[in-house]
Write a protein that holds these residues in place. Structure first.
Motif, PDB file in Angstrom:
ATOM      1  N   ARG A  60     -13.203  49.530   7.876  1.00  9.25           N
ATOM      2  CA  ARG A  60     -12.502  48.292   7.518  1.00  9.25           C
ATOM      3  C   ARG A  60     -12.449  48.130   6.005  1.00  9.25           C
ATOM      4  N   TYR A  61     -13.540  48.458   5.347  1.00 13.70           N
ATOM      5  CA  TYR A  61     -13.589  48.332   3.891  1.00 13.70           C
ATOM      6  C   TYR A  61     -12.597  49.281   3.224  1.00 13.70           C
ATOM      7  N   LEU A  62     -12.561  50.515   3.680  1.00 14.25           N
ATOM      8  CA  LEU A  62     -11.672  51.510   3.077  1.00 14.25           C
ATOM      9  C   LEU A  62     -10.191  51.215   3.356  1.00 14.25           C
ATOM     10  N   GLN A  63      -9.919  50.528   4.448  1.00 18.06           N
ATOM     11  CA  GLN A  63      -8.535  50.215   4.808  1.00 18.06           C
ATOM     12  C   GLN A  63      -8.202  48.736   4.565  1.00 18.06           C
ATOM     13  N   ARG A  64      -8.920  48.126   3.665  1.00 16.36           N
ATOM     14  CA  ARG A  64      -8.748  46.686   3.457  1.00 16.36           C
ATOM     15  C   ARG A  64      -7.351  46.298   2.994  1.00 16.36           C
ATOM     16  N   ARG A  65      -6.687  47.153   2.245  1.00 17.70           N
ATOM     17  CA  ARG A  65      -5.319  46.847   1.793  1.00 17.70           C
ATOM     18  C   ARG A  65      -4.357  46.811   2.990  1.00 17.70           C
ATOM     19  N   GLU A  66      -4.474  47.796   3.857  1.00 19.11           N
ATOM     20  CA  GLU A  66      -3.630  47.823   5.053  1.00 19.11           C
ATOM     21  C   GLU A  66      -3.934  46.630   5.964  1.00 19.11           C
ATOM     22  N   ILE A  67      -5.210  46.303   6.076  1.00 18.91           N
ATOM     23  CA  ILE A  67      -5.607  45.164   6.899  1.00 18.91           C
ATOM     24  C   ILE A  67      -5.046  43.870   6.315  1.00 18.91           C
ATOM     25  N   GLU A  68      -5.090  43.746   5.003  1.00 23.44           N
ATOM     26  CA  GLU A  68      -4.539  42.559   4.352  1.00 23.44           C
ATOM     27  C   GLU A  68      -3.040  42.432   4.625  1.00 23.44           C
ATOM     28  N   GLU A  69      -2.329  43.546   4.595  1.00 24.30           N
ATOM     29  CA  GLU A  69      -0.901  43.529   4.908  1.00 24.30           C
ATOM     30  C   GLU A  69      -0.662  43.125   6.362  1.00 24.30           C
ATOM     31  N   ASP A  70      -1.511  43.608   7.268  1.00 21.33           N
ATOM     32  CA  ASP A  70      -1.404  43.225   8.678  1.00 21.33           C
ATOM     33  C   ASP A  70      -1.633  41.727   8.856  1.00 21.33           C
ATOM     34  N   VAL A  71      -2.612  41.196   8.145  1.00 17.45           N
ATOM     35  CA  VAL A  71      -2.906  39.764   8.223  1.00 17.45           C
ATOM     36  C   VAL A  71      -1.722  38.958   7.684  1.00 17.45           C
ATOM     37  N   GLN A  72      -1.123  39.424   6.605  1.00 20.36           N
ATOM     38  CA  GLN A  72       0.049  38.744   6.046  1.00 20.36           C
ATOM     39  C   GLN A  72       1.213  38.741   7.046  1.00 20.36           C
ATOM     40  N   ARG A  73       1.409  39.852   7.745  1.00 19.60           N
ATOM     41  CA  ARG A  73       2.467  39.905   8.757  1.00 19.60           C
ATOM     42  C   ARG A  73       2.187  38.915   9.887  1.00 19.60           C
ATOM     43  N   CYS A  74       0.941  38.833  10.295  1.00 15.15           N
ATOM     44  CA  CYS A  74       0.571  37.874  11.346  1.00 15.15           C
ATOM     45  C   CYS A  74       0.795  36.441  10.872  1.00 15.15           C
ATOM     46  N   GLU A  75       0.430  36.178   9.640  1.00 14.43           N
ATOM     47  CA  GLU A  75       0.622  34.836   9.086  1.00 14.43           C
ATOM     48  C   GLU A  75       2.104  34.471   9.049  1.00 14.43           C
ATOM     49  N   THR A  76       2.940  35.406   8.674  1.00 19.70           N
ATOM     50  CA  THR A  76       4.387  35.155   8.645  1.00 19.70           C
ATOM     51  C   THR A  76       4.912  34.869  10.047  1.00 19.70           C
ATOM     52  N   LYS A  77       4.469  35.639  11.024  1.00 17.09           N
ATOM     53  CA  LYS A  77       4.898  35.405  12.406  1.00 17.09           C
ATOM     54  C   LYS A  77       4.465  34.039  12.897  1.00 17.09           C
ATOM     55  N   LEU A  78       3.214  33.656  12.600  1.00 20.61           N
ATOM     56  CA  LEU A  78       2.729  32.348  13.029  1.00 20.61           C
ATOM     57  C   LEU A  78       3.474  31.212  12.330  1.00 20.61           C
ATOM     58  N   THR A  79       3.751  31.382  11.056  1.00 27.08           N
ATOM     59  CA  THR A  79       4.482  30.357  10.313  1.00 27.08           C
ATOM     60  C   THR A  79       5.883  30.182  10.886  1.00 27.08           C
ATOM     61  N   ASP A  80       6.547  31.276  11.199  1.00 23.04           N
ATOM     62  CA  ASP A  80       7.876  31.186  11.807  1.00 23.04           C
ATOM     63  C   ASP A  80       7.823  30.497  13.162  1.00 23.04           C
ATOM     64  N   ALA A  81       6.796  30.801  13.938  1.00 22.65           N
ATOM     65  CA  ALA A  81       6.659  30.172  15.254  1.00 22.65           C
ATOM     66  C   ALA A  81       6.391  28.676  15.119  1.00 22.65           C
ATOM     67  N   ILE A  82       5.582  28.282  14.151  1.00 22.23           N
ATOM     68  CA  ILE A  82       5.270  26.866  13.953  1.00 22.23           C
ATOM     69  C   ILE A  82       6.503  26.095  13.497  1.00 22.23           C
ATOM     70  N   ARG A  83       7.337  26.731  12.697  1.00 25.05           N
ATOM     71  CA  ARG A  83       8.554  26.064  12.220  1.00 25.05           C
ATOM     72  C   ARG A  83       9.485  25.680  13.362  1.00 25.05           C
ATOM     73  N   MET A  84       9.398  26.386  14.467  1.00 29.80           N
ATOM     74  CA  MET A  84      10.235  26.032  15.619  1.00 29.80           C
ATOM     75  C   MET A  84       9.931  24.625  16.119  1.00 29.80           C
ATOM     76  N   PHE A  85       8.706  24.146  15.900  1.00 25.54           N
ATOM     77  CA  PHE A  85       8.295  22.858  16.414  1.00 25.54           C
ATOM     78  C   PHE A  85       8.405  21.734  15.393  1.00 25.54           C
ATOM     79  N   SER A  86       8.840  22.031  14.198  1.00 25.47           N
ATOM     80  CA  SER A  86       8.913  20.987  13.178  1.00 25.47           C
ATOM     81  C   SER A  86      10.144  20.124  13.393  1.00 25.47           C
TER      82      SER A  86
END
Length: 82
Positions: free
Chosen positions: A25-51
């Motif tokens: 996990r430590y050695l791949q932290r950059r890739e993991i951070e990018e994955d987390v950012q993608r998840c955050e974008t997906k969740l933000t888009d999903a939440i906007r549907m309810f605004s």
């Protein structure tokens, strides 16, 4: 469907990370951070549907509700609810 797929991507990422050793996990932290950012974008888009974007002005919102009691004296009101 977008909401479910968003939560599923977060769940998959979390499950994947819990199975990895710390050093990996430590050695791949950059890739993991990018994955987390993608998840955050997906969740933000999903939440906007309810605004709610457009609310009517306050002066156009009128209530037609009538009081649930007929008495005008506070003591009689209490008696009606007893």
């Amino acid at each position: 469907m977008l909401v479910l797929s968003s939560f599923k991507s977060v769940q998959d990422l979390c499950e994947k990370q819990t199975k990895r050793p710390f050093i990996k996990r430590y050695l791949q932290r950059r890739e993991i951070e990018e994955d987390v950012q993608r998840c955050e974008t997906k969740l933000t888009d999903a939440i906007r549907m309810f605004s709610v974007r457009h609310l009517p002005p306050h002066n156009l919102v009128r209530t037609t509700a009538k009081p649930h009691f007929t008495a005008k004296d506070p003591d009689q009101i209490v008696e009606e609810f007893s």
